[in-house]
Design a protein around this motif. Structure first.
Motif, PDB file in Angstrom:
ATOM      1  N   ALA A  48      27.448  32.651   5.549  1.00  0.00           N
ATOM      2  CA  ALA A  48      28.298  33.645   6.215  1.00  0.00           C
ATOM      3  C   ALA A  48      28.374  33.369   7.714  1.00  0.00           C
ATOM      4  CB  ALA A  48      27.754  35.048   5.957  1.00  0.00           C
ATOM      5  N   ALA A  49      27.257  32.960   8.311  1.00  0.00           N
ATOM      6  CA  ALA A  49      27.250  32.637   9.740  1.00  0.00           C
ATOM      7  C   ALA A  49      28.114  31.418  10.028  1.00  0.00           C
ATOM      8  CB  ALA A  49      25.817  32.399  10.209  1.00  0.00           C
ATOM      9  N   ILE A  50      28.086  30.445   9.131  1.00  0.00           N
ATOM     10  CA  ILE A  50      28.908  29.248   9.299  1.00  0.00           C
ATOM     11  C   ILE A  50      30.393  29.605   9.268  1.00  0.00           C
ATOM     12  CG2 ILE A  50      29.628  27.109   8.142  1.00  0.00           C
ATOM     13  CD1 ILE A  50      26.693  26.722   7.325  1.00  0.00           C
ATOM     14  N   ARG A  51      30.760  30.547   8.412  1.00  0.00           N
ATOM     15  CA  ARG A  51      32.176  30.909   8.260  1.00  0.00           C
ATOM     16  C   ARG A  51      32.773  31.486   9.537  1.00  0.00           C
ATOM     17  NH1 ARG A  51      30.030  33.218   3.278  1.00  0.00           N
ATOM     18  NH2 ARG A  51      30.397  31.739   1.585  1.00  0.00           N
ATOM     19  N   VAL A  52      31.959  32.099  10.383  1.00  0.00           N
ATOM     20  CA  VAL A  52      32.489  32.709  11.602  1.00  0.00           C
ATOM     21  C   VAL A  52      32.037  31.959  12.848  1.00  0.00           C
ATOM     22  CG1 VAL A  52      32.773  35.008  10.606  1.00  0.00           C
ATOM     23  CG2 VAL A  52      30.574  34.383  11.627  1.00  0.00           C
ATOM     24  N   ASP A  53      31.468  30.784  12.662  1.00  0.00           N
ATOM     25  CA  ASP A  53      31.070  29.944  13.789  1.00  0.00           C
ATOM     26  C   ASP A  53      32.175  28.926  14.052  1.00  0.00           C
ATOM     27  OD1 ASP A  53      29.094  29.143  15.754  1.00  0.00           O
ATOM     28  OD2 ASP A  53      28.802  27.339  14.555  1.00  0.00           O
ATOM     29  N   LEU A  54      31.944  28.040  15.009  1.00  0.00           N
ATOM     30  CA  LEU A  54      32.889  26.966  15.277  1.00  0.00           C
ATOM     31  C   LEU A  54      32.978  26.036  14.071  1.00  0.00           C
ATOM     32  CD1 LEU A  54      31.747  26.081  18.908  1.00  0.00           C
ATOM     33  CD2 LEU A  54      33.749  27.430  18.250  1.00  0.00           C
ATOM     34  N   ALA A  55      34.144  25.452  13.881  1.00  0.00           N
ATOM     35  CA  ALA A  55      34.341  24.517  12.773  1.00  0.00           C
ATOM     36  C   ALA A  55      33.727  23.172  13.160  1.00  0.00           C
ATOM     37  CB  ALA A  55      35.833  24.367  12.482  1.00  0.00           C
ATOM     38  N   ARG A  56      32.506  22.942  12.715  1.00  0.00           N
ATOM     39  CA  ARG A  56      31.794  21.709  13.064  1.00  0.00           C
ATOM     40  C   ARG A  56      30.910  21.291  11.886  1.00  0.00           C
ATOM     41  NH1 ARG A  56      27.901  24.194  17.871  1.00  0.00           N
ATOM     42  NH2 ARG A  56      27.402  26.160  16.840  1.00  0.00           N
ATOM     43  N   PRO A  57      31.508  20.605  10.924  1.00  0.00           N
ATOM     44  CA  PRO A  57      30.799  20.300   9.674  1.00  0.00           C
ATOM     45  C   PRO A  57      29.543  19.465   9.847  1.00  0.00           C
ATOM     46  CG  PRO A  57      32.902  19.138   9.803  1.00  0.00           C
ATOM     47  CD  PRO A  57      32.905  20.153  10.885  1.00  0.00           C
ATOM     48  N   THR A  58      29.516  18.555  10.808  1.00  0.00           N
ATOM     49  CA  THR A  58      28.301  17.759  10.996  1.00  0.00           C
ATOM     50  C   THR A  58      27.137  18.646  11.429  1.00  0.00           C
ATOM     51  OG1 THR A  58      29.117  17.265  13.231  1.00  0.00           O
ATOM     52  CG2 THR A  58      29.468  15.593  11.543  1.00  0.00           C
ATOM     53  N   VAL A  59      27.406  19.542  12.353  1.00  0.00           N
ATOM     54  CA  VAL A  59      26.361  20.447  12.845  1.00  0.00           C
ATOM     55  C   VAL A  59      25.861  21.347  11.719  1.00  0.00           C
ATOM     56  CG1 VAL A  59      25.905  22.392  14.401  1.00  0.00           C
ATOM     57  CG2 VAL A  59      27.193  20.403  15.220  1.00  0.00           C
ATOM     58  N   SER A 132      26.524  30.936  19.113  1.00  0.00           N
ATOM     59  CA  SER A 132      27.732  31.044  18.303  1.00  0.00           C
ATOM     60  C   SER A 132      28.701  32.042  18.929  1.00  0.00           C
ATOM     61  CB  SER A 132      27.372  31.515  16.889  1.00  0.00           C
ATOM     62  OG  SER A 132      28.536  31.848  16.154  1.00  0.00           O
ATOM     63  N   PRO A 133      30.011  31.805  18.830  1.00  0.00           N
ATOM     64  CA  PRO A 133      30.968  32.791  19.346  1.00  0.00           C
ATOM     65  C   PRO A 133      30.877  34.129  18.621  1.00  0.00           C
ATOM     66  CG  PRO A 133      32.081  31.090  18.062  1.00  0.00           C
ATOM     67  CD  PRO A 133      30.685  30.618  18.283  1.00  0.00           C
ATOM     68  N   SER A 134      30.273  34.138  17.437  1.00  0.00           N
ATOM     69  CA  SER A 134      30.111  35.376  16.665  1.00  0.00           C
ATOM     70  C   SER A 134      28.649  35.787  16.581  1.00  0.00           C
ATOM     71  CB  SER A 134      30.693  35.190  15.255  1.00  0.00           C
ATOM     72  OG  SER A 134      32.055  34.857  15.293  1.00  0.00           O
ATOM     73  N   VAL A 135      27.886  35.486  17.637  1.00  0.00           N
ATOM     74  CA  VAL A 135      26.444  35.734  17.596  1.00  0.00           C
ATOM     75  C   VAL A 135      26.113  37.201  17.348  1.00  0.00           C
ATOM     76  CG1 VAL A 135      26.313  35.956  20.123  1.00  0.00           C
ATOM     77  CG2 VAL A 135      24.252  35.370  18.809  1.00  0.00           C
ATOM     78  N   SER A 136      26.913  38.119  17.876  1.00  0.00           N
ATOM     79  CA  SER A 136      26.605  39.538  17.671  1.00  0.00           C
ATOM     80  C   SER A 136      26.689  39.903  16.194  1.00  0.00           C
ATOM     81  CB  SER A 136      27.552  40.417  18.491  1.00  0.00           C
ATOM     82  OG  SER A 136      28.902  40.193  18.120  1.00  0.00           O
ATOM     83  N   LEU A 137      27.632  39.292  15.479  1.00  0.00           N
ATOM     84  CA  LEU A 137      27.777  39.559  14.051  1.00  0.00           C
ATOM     85  C   LEU A 137      26.674  38.886  13.248  1.00  0.00           C
ATOM     86  CD1 LEU A 137      31.634  38.985  13.676  1.00  0.00           C
ATOM     87  CD2 LEU A 137      30.446  41.174  13.807  1.00  0.00           C
ATOM     88  N   THR A 138      26.459  37.614  13.532  1.00  0.00           N
ATOM     89  CA  THR A 138      25.488  36.873  12.732  1.00  0.00           C
ATOM     90  C   THR A 138      24.068  37.374  12.967  1.00  0.00           C
ATOM     91  OG1 THR A 138      25.431  35.141  14.434  1.00  0.00           O
ATOM     92  CG2 THR A 138      26.902  34.802  12.579  1.00  0.00           C
ATOM     93  N   GLN A 139      23.733  37.682  14.228  1.00  0.00           N
ATOM     94  CA  GLN A 139      22.376  38.163  14.486  1.00  0.00           C
ATOM     95  C   GLN A 139      22.152  39.529  13.850  1.00  0.00           C
ATOM     96  OE1 GLN A 139      19.986  36.157  15.986  1.00  0.00           O
ATOM     97  NE2 GLN A 139      18.711  37.726  15.014  1.00  0.00           N
ATOM     98  N   ALA A 140      23.191  40.363  13.851  1.00  0.00           N
ATOM     99  CA  ALA A 140      23.072  41.662  13.184  1.00  0.00           C
ATOM    100  C   ALA A 140      22.824  41.476  11.691  1.00  0.00           C
ATOM    101  CB  ALA A 140      24.337  42.487  13.415  1.00  0.00           C
ATOM    102  N   ALA A 141      23.474  40.475  11.101  1.00  0.00           N
ATOM    103  CA  ALA A 141      23.275  40.206   9.677  1.00  0.00           C
ATOM    104  C   ALA A 141      21.870  39.680   9.410  1.00  0.00           C
ATOM    105  CB  ALA A 141      24.319  39.205   9.186  1.00  0.00           C
ATOM    106  N   PHE A 142      21.391  38.776  10.269  1.00  0.00           N
ATOM    107  CA  PHE A 142      20.027  38.263  10.104  1.00  0.00           C
ATOM    108  C   PHE A 142      19.004  39.395  10.233  1.00  0.00           C
ATOM    109  CE2 PHE A 142      21.659  34.099  12.210  1.00  0.00           C
ATOM    110  CZ  PHE A 142      22.291  33.736  11.030  1.00  0.00           C
ATOM    111  N   ASN A 143      19.214  40.247  11.240  1.00  0.00           N
ATOM    112  CA  ASN A 143      18.296  41.372  11.447  1.00  0.00           C
ATOM    113  C   ASN A 143      18.307  42.318  10.249  1.00  0.00           C
ATOM    114  OD1 ASN A 143      17.764  40.339  13.997  1.00  0.00           O
ATOM    115  ND2 ASN A 143      19.099  41.777  15.065  1.00  0.00           N
ATOM    116  N   ALA A 144      19.511  42.562   9.724  1.00  0.00           N
ATOM    117  CA  ALA A 144      19.639  43.484   8.594  1.00  0.00           C
ATOM    118  C   ALA A 144      18.929  42.938   7.364  1.00  0.00           C
ATOM    119  CB  ALA A 144      21.116  43.732   8.290  1.00  0.00           C
ATOM    120  N   LEU A 145      19.072  41.646   7.123  1.00  0.00           N
ATOM    121  CA  LEU A 145      18.424  41.056   5.956  1.00  0.00           C
ATOM    122  C   LEU A 145      16.906  41.126   6.083  1.00  0.00           C
ATOM    123  CD1 LEU A 145      18.277  39.568   3.321  1.00  0.00           C
ATOM    124  CD2 LEU A 145      18.830  37.440   4.514  1.00  0.00           C
ATOM    125  N   LEU A 146      16.380  40.745   7.242  1.00  0.00           N
ATOM    126  CA  LEU A 146      14.926  40.775   7.422  1.00  0.00           C
ATOM    127  C   LEU A 146      14.390  42.194   7.252  1.00  0.00           C
ATOM    128  CD1 LEU A 146      12.679  38.651   8.221  1.00  0.00           C
ATOM    129  CD2 LEU A 146      12.705  39.754  10.466  1.00  0.00           C
TER     130      LEU A 146
END
Length: 262
Positions: A48-59, A132-146
């Motif tokens: 989910a974090a990858i989907r809203v991050d920059l498009a960079r498949p190698t990374v 990530s440009p969507s760090v507020s979203l992804t970090q909230a998701a990580f926090n919620a899961l933990l």
């Protein structure tokens, strides 16, 4: 860099879906057949974090591997047969010290194993997506899961010899992060190319023809006023870099030396 309205809506949709999933999974941590494993849940959070991050498949292929590495090692230390990948090993010149005699088994091996896996994934993903440009979203998701798994993010110690499964997970992530800082990906400089420069000057699609092309068989960047990547992120104009031009130097997990080209 800014995020388009499409990307914002997509990001919020992903976050809501993740929180719904995590909340639903919280009701059963017993490892029943109806409950996804913690590894599966953290993999879903990563995707989910990858989907809203920059498009960079190698990374992100590297992120997927390193997350799997961290979770596997946190699992393997509790197994009498499995061998860790990085803990207690030297991989591509990096040594991760580890004393397996101090593994915190506790009364419930599966419970402490899930906790160690969760902290390993949480710390690594928090580190990798902090810019990530969507760090507020992804970090909230990580926090919620933990939190929904019942763990406390305030536990930051890496002293696993204390018997803390959380500390073991934190230490595992610390090793993977340190390994990644010397694996050739140039993470410290946001994965930019150190030496590669395109042979051809950027092509302006708004102008007719391509009179300044030097080598038709070599890559040519495009020059645009702005770019919107596949995740909806708006990138500043001019010309984008060749993605992963020097990743033949990155430590692989499946390729052999003869498979790698630079």
């Amino acid at each position: 860099m800014k995020t388009s309205l499409f990307s914002q809506r997509k990001g919020w949709a992903v976050l809501v879906a993740l929180i719904f999933l995590f909340t639903g999974c919280h009701s059963d941590r017993s490892g029943s057949d109806n409950t996804p494993s913690v590894a599966r849940q953290w993999n879903e959070a990563l995707l989910a974090a990858i989907r809203v991050d920059l498009a960079r498949p190698t990374v992100h292929s590297r992120n997927l591997f390193h997350t799997s590495m961290a979770m596997y090692d946190a699992w393997a230390v509790f197994d009498g047969v499995a061998s860790t990948y990085l803990l207690g090993k030297t991989v591509d010149g990096y040594y991760c010290a580890f004393n397996s005699t101090n593994v915190p088994f506790g009364e419930n091996k599966e419970s402490v194993r899930r906790e160690a896996i969760s902290f390993a994934a949480y710390r690594l993903l928090t580190h990798r997506f902090k810019n990530s440009p969507s760090v507020s979203l992804t970090q909230a998701a990580f926090n919620a899961l933990l939190a929904n798994l019942g763990y406390n993010a305030a536990i930051t110690t890496t002293d696993y010899t204390s018997g803390s499964a959380a500390a073991l997970g934190n230490y595992t992530a610390q090793c993977v992060i340190a390994y990644g800082l010397q694996d050739g990906a140039n993470e410290q400089r946001f994965y930019v190319n150190n030496a590669y420069r395109p042979v051809n000057d950027p092509l302006a699609p708004t102008s007719p023809g391509n009179p300044d092309i030097i080598d038709l068989n070599r890559w040519q960047p495009l020059s645009l006023a702005s770019f919107i990547d596949q995740s909806g992120n708006t990138l500043p104009g001019s010309a984008l870099e060749f993605l992963g031009a020097e990743w033949g130097r990155v430590s692989p997990f499946a390729l052999t030396a003869v498979d790698r080209t630079i």
